[in-house]
Scaffold this motif. Structure first.
Motif, short mmCIF file in Angstrom:
data_model
loop_
_atom_site.label_atom_id
_atom_site.label_comp_id
_atom_site.label_asym_id
_atom_site.label_seq_id
_atom_site.Cartn_x
_atom_site.Cartn_y
_atom_site.Cartn_z
N ASN A 177 0.61 -1.10 0.28
CA ASN A 177 0.00 -0.20 -0.48
C ASN A 177 0.75 1.81 0.03
OD1 ASN A 177 -2.67 -0.23 -0.01
ND2 ASN A 177 -2.53 -1.98 1.34
N GLN A 178 1.75 0.88 -0.14
CA GLN A 178 2.88 2.35 0.05
C GLN A 178 3.13 2.74 -1.66
OE1 GLN A 178 3.75 2.56 3.28
NE2 GLN A 178 5.26 2.48 3.10
N PRO A 179 2.94 4.23 -1.34
CA PRO A 179 3.01 5.07 -2.67
C PRO A 179 4.66 4.84 -3.73
CG PRO A 179 3.89 6.49 -0.90
CD PRO A 179 3.13 5.46 -0.31
N LEU A 180 4.38 4.47 -4.93
CA LEU A 180 5.72 4.75 -5.56
C LEU A 180 6.82 6.13 -5.37
CD1 LEU A 180 7.42 3.68 -7.75
CD2 LEU A 180 6.18 5.24 -9.07
N ASP A 184 14.61 12.14 -9.12
CA ASP A 184 15.15 13.46 -9.35
C ASP A 184 14.39 12.36 -11.08
OD1 ASP A 184 15.99 14.75 -8.54
OD2 ASP A 184 17.54 13.65 -8.12
N GLY A 185 13.75 11.82 -11.17
CA GLY A 185 12.77 10.52 -12.64
C GLY A 185 13.49 9.18 -13.13
N VAL A 186 13.77 9.24 -11.16
CA VAL A 186 14.14 7.80 -11.14
C VAL A 186 13.27 6.96 -10.77
CG1 VAL A 186 16.29 6.01 -10.74
CG2 VAL A 186 16.44 8.00 -12.09
N PRO A 187 11.94 6.00 -10.79
CA PRO A 187 11.75 4.96 -10.09
C PRO A 187 12.24 4.02 -8.67
CG PRO A 187 10.38 5.43 -11.69
CD PRO A 187 12.27 5.74 -12.00
N LEU A 188 11.99 4.16 -7.34
CA LEU A 188 12.67 3.58 -6.99
C LEU A 188 11.71 2.01 -6.38
CD1 LEU A 188 13.71 5.72 -3.94
CD2 LEU A 188 15.06 5.15 -5.96
N ASP A 189 12.24 1.56 -6.37
CA ASP A 189 11.98 0.21 -5.80
C ASP A 189 10.87 -0.92 -4.45
OD1 ASP A 189 14.24 -1.17 -4.32
OD2 ASP A 189 14.13 -2.93 -5.77
N GLY A 235 1.19 4.09 -14.63
CA GLY A 235 0.62 3.16 -14.91
C GLY A 235 0.78 2.21 -13.84
N ALA A 236 1.23 0.93 -13.46
CA ALA A 236 1.19 -0.08 -13.19
C ALA A 236 1.85 -0.36 -12.27
CB ALA A 236 1.92 -1.25 -13.96
N ARG A 237 2.73 0.96 -11.33
CA ARG A 237 2.79 1.34 -10.29
C ARG A 237 2.23 2.18 -9.40
NH1 ARG A 237 9.28 1.07 -10.36
NH2 ARG A 237 8.60 0.73 -8.56
N GLY A 238 1.46 3.09 -9.96
CA GLY A 238 1.08 4.16 -9.20
C GLY A 238 -0.50 4.46 -8.74
N THR A 637 -5.27 3.23 -12.37
CA THR A 637 -3.63 3.24 -12.12
C THR A 637 -3.73 1.26 -11.71
OG1 THR A 637 -4.07 3.79 -10.19
CG2 THR A 637 -2.93 5.32 -11.93
N GLY A 638 -2.21 1.41 -11.34
CA GLY A 638 -2.10 -0.21 -11.68
C GLY A 638 -1.21 -1.01 -10.38
N ASN A 639 -1.12 -1.76 -9.76
CA ASN A 639 -0.64 -1.83 -9.06
C ASN A 639 0.58 -3.41 -8.52
OD1 ASN A 639 0.78 -3.10 -6.04
ND2 ASN A 639 -1.20 -2.53 -4.68
N GLN A 640 1.93 -3.36 -8.59
CA GLN A 640 1.81 -4.81 -9.26
C GLN A 640 3.34 -4.89 -7.59
OE1 GLN A 640 5.33 -5.14 -11.74
NE2 GLN A 640 6.80 -3.69 -10.94
N GLU A 641 3.03 -4.24 -6.47
CA GLU A 641 3.61 -5.05 -5.86
C GLU A 641 3.68 -5.99 -4.84
OE1 GLU A 641 6.55 -3.09 -5.53
OE2 GLU A 641 5.80 -1.97 -7.18
#
Length: 984
Positions: A177-180, A184-189, A235-238, A637-641
């Protein structure tokens, strides 16, 4: 008539000459304080008169100031009005600062920026000057209480401890349930390189915050994308919202240095109320017990606590010209914990540069964030048994029994389950070293004046090493006489390749277009290994020789190489601005992930949004509003976490490579968890920006819920992932209202309030029974207090209905304690943040509150760590159990879960307050010097009897998240910090 005409002309000439003698000509330039750009059309008035004019295309003005005119009043839409003293000057350069209503301020959105006036989604931007003050080890702490609809809780008081962040409530029943986070433009995992460790009979220690590697002093702004129309570009991570972190950049000009130093001290915010030595003796007498009185008076919590000292130093150098800018920084923080033998040190460095070539057509941006974090971790866990981790041991210690013997040795009773907390601190040693590097390079080329191609390559690498041991002389079950040692290593690596084309042009005099299309590929890898052993010949462990120095039967050797996760994406966005009145945004992203089944590799996530600048319409152009914008947005939006390889058939291996069999059953139909959001918002500003704010209503529907179950026999043992029936619905109303109550030359007072009313429910669910919220402690093994139930909020509390203590001293439980009822919701239905800043001359006071209301917390500590039965086993109890005005509770009253331990979670906390004095330029060298004192977690107003209602101990069951349970956590600290900032 000719004579009369000459006479009048002569009189007019004399009058004009007289006016010129008495008037003063003042000219100057009005610019933006941040960018230095001229402000065209700013109003410059002589205070108290109608004499004035607008600035020209270069931001310049020239006025004849009549006699008696002493001040100029300068105003511009979206900027704070200024009163500028003339003081006999003939030339003035005036810099204007934008308030929150600065509509030309740039807001960071996915893969680009837009001006605030062109935003169509629910986006909140917080700049560095508005961040929370105090001891901050992670970026999310900077905006706690600052953004409506966003709840941020520190799960642990351990320096660098993890946090729970919820944007508009809980949406997922099993996945994250944590946000993405995007830096600086780099999505963390969302992972941390620090290895996890499970301690023998002491449980698993809480996780670290994955944002610890970023020095908060390097952050320029944080932008929160709350609705799908803003977040769909990810998308899938937002699905759980997106938090964009932008670090500071170099500025043009001669090289300049900024330096800051701060030091402070921390102590416990709140202690639990347990019996003192005298109260314990009296209670033993009241119950007719003869044992347990050792004649002393001991406060074991005080014995394990300390005044933690913090030091924090930061230095940066920046400069450049129109062809190249740079910024280099270094930072060091040493944050001692309030529990002895705990703390965190971080060494950080950053570099960013932006350089132009080929007549400014080619730009190369480079960013590097590097840090090394050293943690000393206390033996405090999420799921300790009845012997308790360190906090439980201290709470339970006999208050009549000294911790040390008369000769100074620690009082250790071998074979006993009562553990001396001071001895535990001495016997336990747990140290972690984590190194993180986040780097990117991004060349961009202007193909035409309107079309730009940009490529970004980034790498995020984290390596964590953790060494843990417990000495054999401590009386911990399965450790006493044996000892225990563990060496663990974790390696994270992610890469990103992003290509974008950005088109920005005025299609007509009335219509402008900004368009971006892109392709992105991301790869995520994780490798870990661990070695453990027992039965050492000495307590001086050599970690490199654990296998050689431990007994053969005790050795454990394990490794884990999670399947590589690959994410391939195509995305695009169109922004239309029509006459600065009508704004349209359309976004689509297609994501393909290796996590999903073969039949559902790709998901498509669209969004649409529109905004209407009502204040630019003819019928409101002369109205009271400086800004009035209606926004409507819809998107998915999606969730793949969830774990890599969940859709594939996987086999498990245990310690020493022993084959254990099928672990995960393949599901080729596994697909995305999808959230669909509708958002309606209104932004407004009045009185030249002195009053501004926004209102938002949203509804969010999450479907195709991801979940995993044990396989049903006679299938092979293992687990399988499915999409559950049902939907999670979040809805709510958010508000932000801020006002400059006083806006004078040397006195300003701004007050801001933000909040949200939230609702959460699981609907149309008819799947199997899912339990979570596992309790721990003596007498309660395997008990849970939360479950999924259609028509109720996520993580609802289902437990026994407690009717008090009966005349016989035992619990009164409805239906004899065998029936579970819905008895509470851990999800707050109201969030509140209050910020106020009072500035008088060079003195400024900034105060921030945050709060949550309308929810309950399960006090697992009171339930199982401090029950009345402890009197029989020589342990302390909660003071609330005696002299409470009711029936005396029987010592034999068994430990059960019930709503007796559900407590109101409402709280209002004075998060931080900063009093500062602006020294300005000191001497010939120091510039913009400022000294300050900050108090953090100064006050809390709550009925909750635990350490802190801002808590969320991880009590998951089989990976199903819990929420709203407290169990002997690392306590929250109250801190006082003194600091200084200056440049040269």
């Amino acid at each position: 008539m000719k004579k009369l005409s000459k006479l009048l002309s002569l009189v007019a000439a004399f009058l004009f000459i007289g006016m010129q003698v008495q008037a003063q000509t003042v000219s100057g330039t009005v610019t933006d304080a941040d960018s230095g750009e001229p402000l065209v059309g700013a109003t410059v008035l002589v205070q108290g008169t109608t004499v004035g004019e607008f600035t020209d295309s270069e931001g310049k003005f020239s006025l004849n100031v009549p006699e008696g005119g002493t001040n100029l009043v300068v105003s511009f839409l979206g900027y704070l009005e200024q009163v500028v003293p003339i003081n006999g000057q003939t030339s003035l350069n005036i810099s204007m600062s934008g308030g929150a209503l600065n509509l030309n301020e740039v807001v960071v959105v996915g893969y680009g920026t837009v001006k605030k006036k062109d935003v169509t989604g629910a986006v909140t931007s917080i700049k560095a000057e508005d961040f929370n003050g105090g001891i901050m080890t992670a970026a999310d702490q900077l905006i706690q209480g600052k953004v409506s609809g966003v709840q941020i809780m520190n799960n642990s008081g351990q320096p660098g401890g993890g946090s729970t962040v919820r944007i508009r409530g809980n949406s997922s029943v099993r996945t994250g349930n944590q946000p993405l986070y995007v830096v600086d433009g780099v999505p963390l995992d969302g992972r941390t390189a620090r290895p996890d460790v499970g301690l023998p009979d002491l449980g698993a220690s809480p996780v670290a915050n994955p944002l610890n590697f970023i020095n908060p002093n390097d952050i320029a702004s944080i932008d929160v994308l709350k609705d799908a129309s803003a977040a769909a570009i990810y998308g899938a991570r937002g699905a759980n919202g997106v938090i964009l972190i932008t670090t500071k950049r170099g500025k043009t000009g001669a090289p300049s240095v900024s330096y800051s130093a701060a030091g402070g001290v921390s102590s416990i915010l709140k202690k639990l109320d347990v019996l003192t030595g005298d109260e314990y003796r009296q209670t033993l007498s009241d119950y007719g017990l003869t044992g347990g009185d050792f004649g002393g008076s001991e406060d074991a919590m005080d014995a394990i606590l300390q005044n933690g000292v913090t030091q924090n130093y930061n230095v940066s150098v920046n400069g450049g010209n129109d062809q190249g800018r740079y910024r280099v920084s270094a930072g060091y923080i040493d944050n001692e914990g309030i529990v002895k033998e705990s703390g965190m040190k971080r060494y950080s460095a950053s570099f960013n540069g932006s350089y132009k070539f080929l007549n400014d057509r080619l730009t190369i941006d480079m960013n590097l964030l590097a840090s090394h974090t050293k943690e000393q971790i206390a033996p405090i866990s999420n799921n300790a048994g009845f012997t308790g981790s360190l906090i439980g041991q201290a709470l339970q210690w006999f208050p009549t029994r000294p911790l040390r013997l008369p000769n100074g040795d620690l009082d250790i009773e071998l074979g006993s389950t009562t553990i001396n907390p001071l001895a535990m601190l001495e016997a336990y040693d747990d140290n972690s070293n984590t190194t993180n590097i986040l780097g990117s390079i991004s060349p961009s080329f202007k193909i035409t004046d309107d079309l730009t191609y940009k490529f970004l390559y980034s790498v995020n690498h984290g390596v964590g090493i953790r060494r843990s041991q417990i000495a054999s002389w401590i009386n911990v079950q399965n450790v006493e006489g044996r000892g225990w040692a563990n060496f663990a290593n974790n390696n994270l690596l992610s890469e990103q390749f992003t290509h974008t084309l950005n088109y920005n042009s005025d299609l007509t005099d009335a219509i402008s277009l900004n368009a971006v299309i892109g392709y992105e590929f991301q790869r995520f890898d994780q490798r870990s290994m661990g070695i453990s052993g027992q039965d050492f010949l000495t307590d001086e462990i050599e970690y490199n020789n654990i296998l050689q120095n431990s007994s053969q039967g005790s050795r454990g050797l394990g490794s884990n190489a999670s399947p590589t996760v690959e994410l391939q994406s195509y995305f695009g966005r169109l922004n239309f601005n029509i006459s600065d009145k009508y704004l349209l945004t359309a976004t689509v992203r297609a994501d393909g992930s290796s996590k999903f089944g073969a039949n559902n590799k790709y998901g498509v996530f669209p969004s649409f949004a529109g905004a209407w600048n009502l204040h630019n319409e003819d019928f409101l152009v002369d109205g009271p509003f400086d800004n009035l914008k209606l926004r409507v947005g819809w998107g998915q939006t999606g969730n793949q976490e969830f774990p890599a390889g969940a859709a594939q058939e996987r086999y498990a291996f245990g310690n020493n490579g022993v084959f254990q069999g099928l672990e995960n059953v393949a599901n080729p139909d596994l697909k995305w968890e999808t959230s669909t959001t509708l958002n309606i918002g209104l932004d407004f500003g009045l009185l030249g920006g002195r009053i501004y704010g926004s209102f938002d209503y949203f509804t969010k529907n999450t479907t195709d819920l991801l979940f995993n179950f044990e396989t049903i026999q006679p299938a092979p043992a293992g687990r399988y992932w499915v999409n559950l029936p049902g939907e999670v619905i979040n809805s709510g109303f958010e508000y932000l209202i801020s006002a400059f109550i006083i806006s004078e030359e040397n006195l300003t007072w701004e007050l801001g309030i933000n909040g949200a009313f939230l609702q959460n429910s699981l609907e149309n669910y008819d799947g199997p029974n899912v339990l979570t919220g596992g309790l721990h402690g003596q007498g309660i093994s395997g008990a849970t207090v939360q479950r999924l139930e259609s028509g109720q909020p996520l993580n609802s509390f289902y437990t026994r209905d407690w009717g008090g203590i009966g005349e016989d001293g035992f619990d009164i439980l409805e239906d004899d304690g065998n029936t579970l009822f819905f008895l509470g919701d851990p999800n707050p239905d109201q969030l509140l943040g209050i910020t106020t800043t009072l500035t008088a001359g060079d003195v400024s006071l900034n105060v921030n509150f945050n709060g949550a209301f309308g929810h309950v917390i399960y006090n697992n500590t009171l339930n199982t760590v401090l029950p009345i039965g402890n009197l029989n086993s020589g342990r302390n109890i909660a003071a609330s159990l005696v002299n409470n005005g009711g029936n005396q509770e029987a010592i034999a009253n068994s430990i059960k879960s019930s709503d007796r331990y559900l407590e109101p979670g409402d709280y209002l906390k004075l998060t931080n307050a900063t009093l500062s004095y602006n020294l300005g330029n000191v001497g010939d060298y120091l510039k913009n010097a400022r000294v300050y004192v900050t108090g953090q977690n100064l006050l809390i107003f709550t009925q909750f009897t635990g350490f802190d209602p801002e808590v969320n101990v991880d009590k998951q069951v089989n990976g199903v998240p819990s929420f709203g349970i407290e169990y002997i956590p690392y306590p929250t600290a109250r801190s006082i910090i003194v600091g200084v900032n200056f440049g040269f």
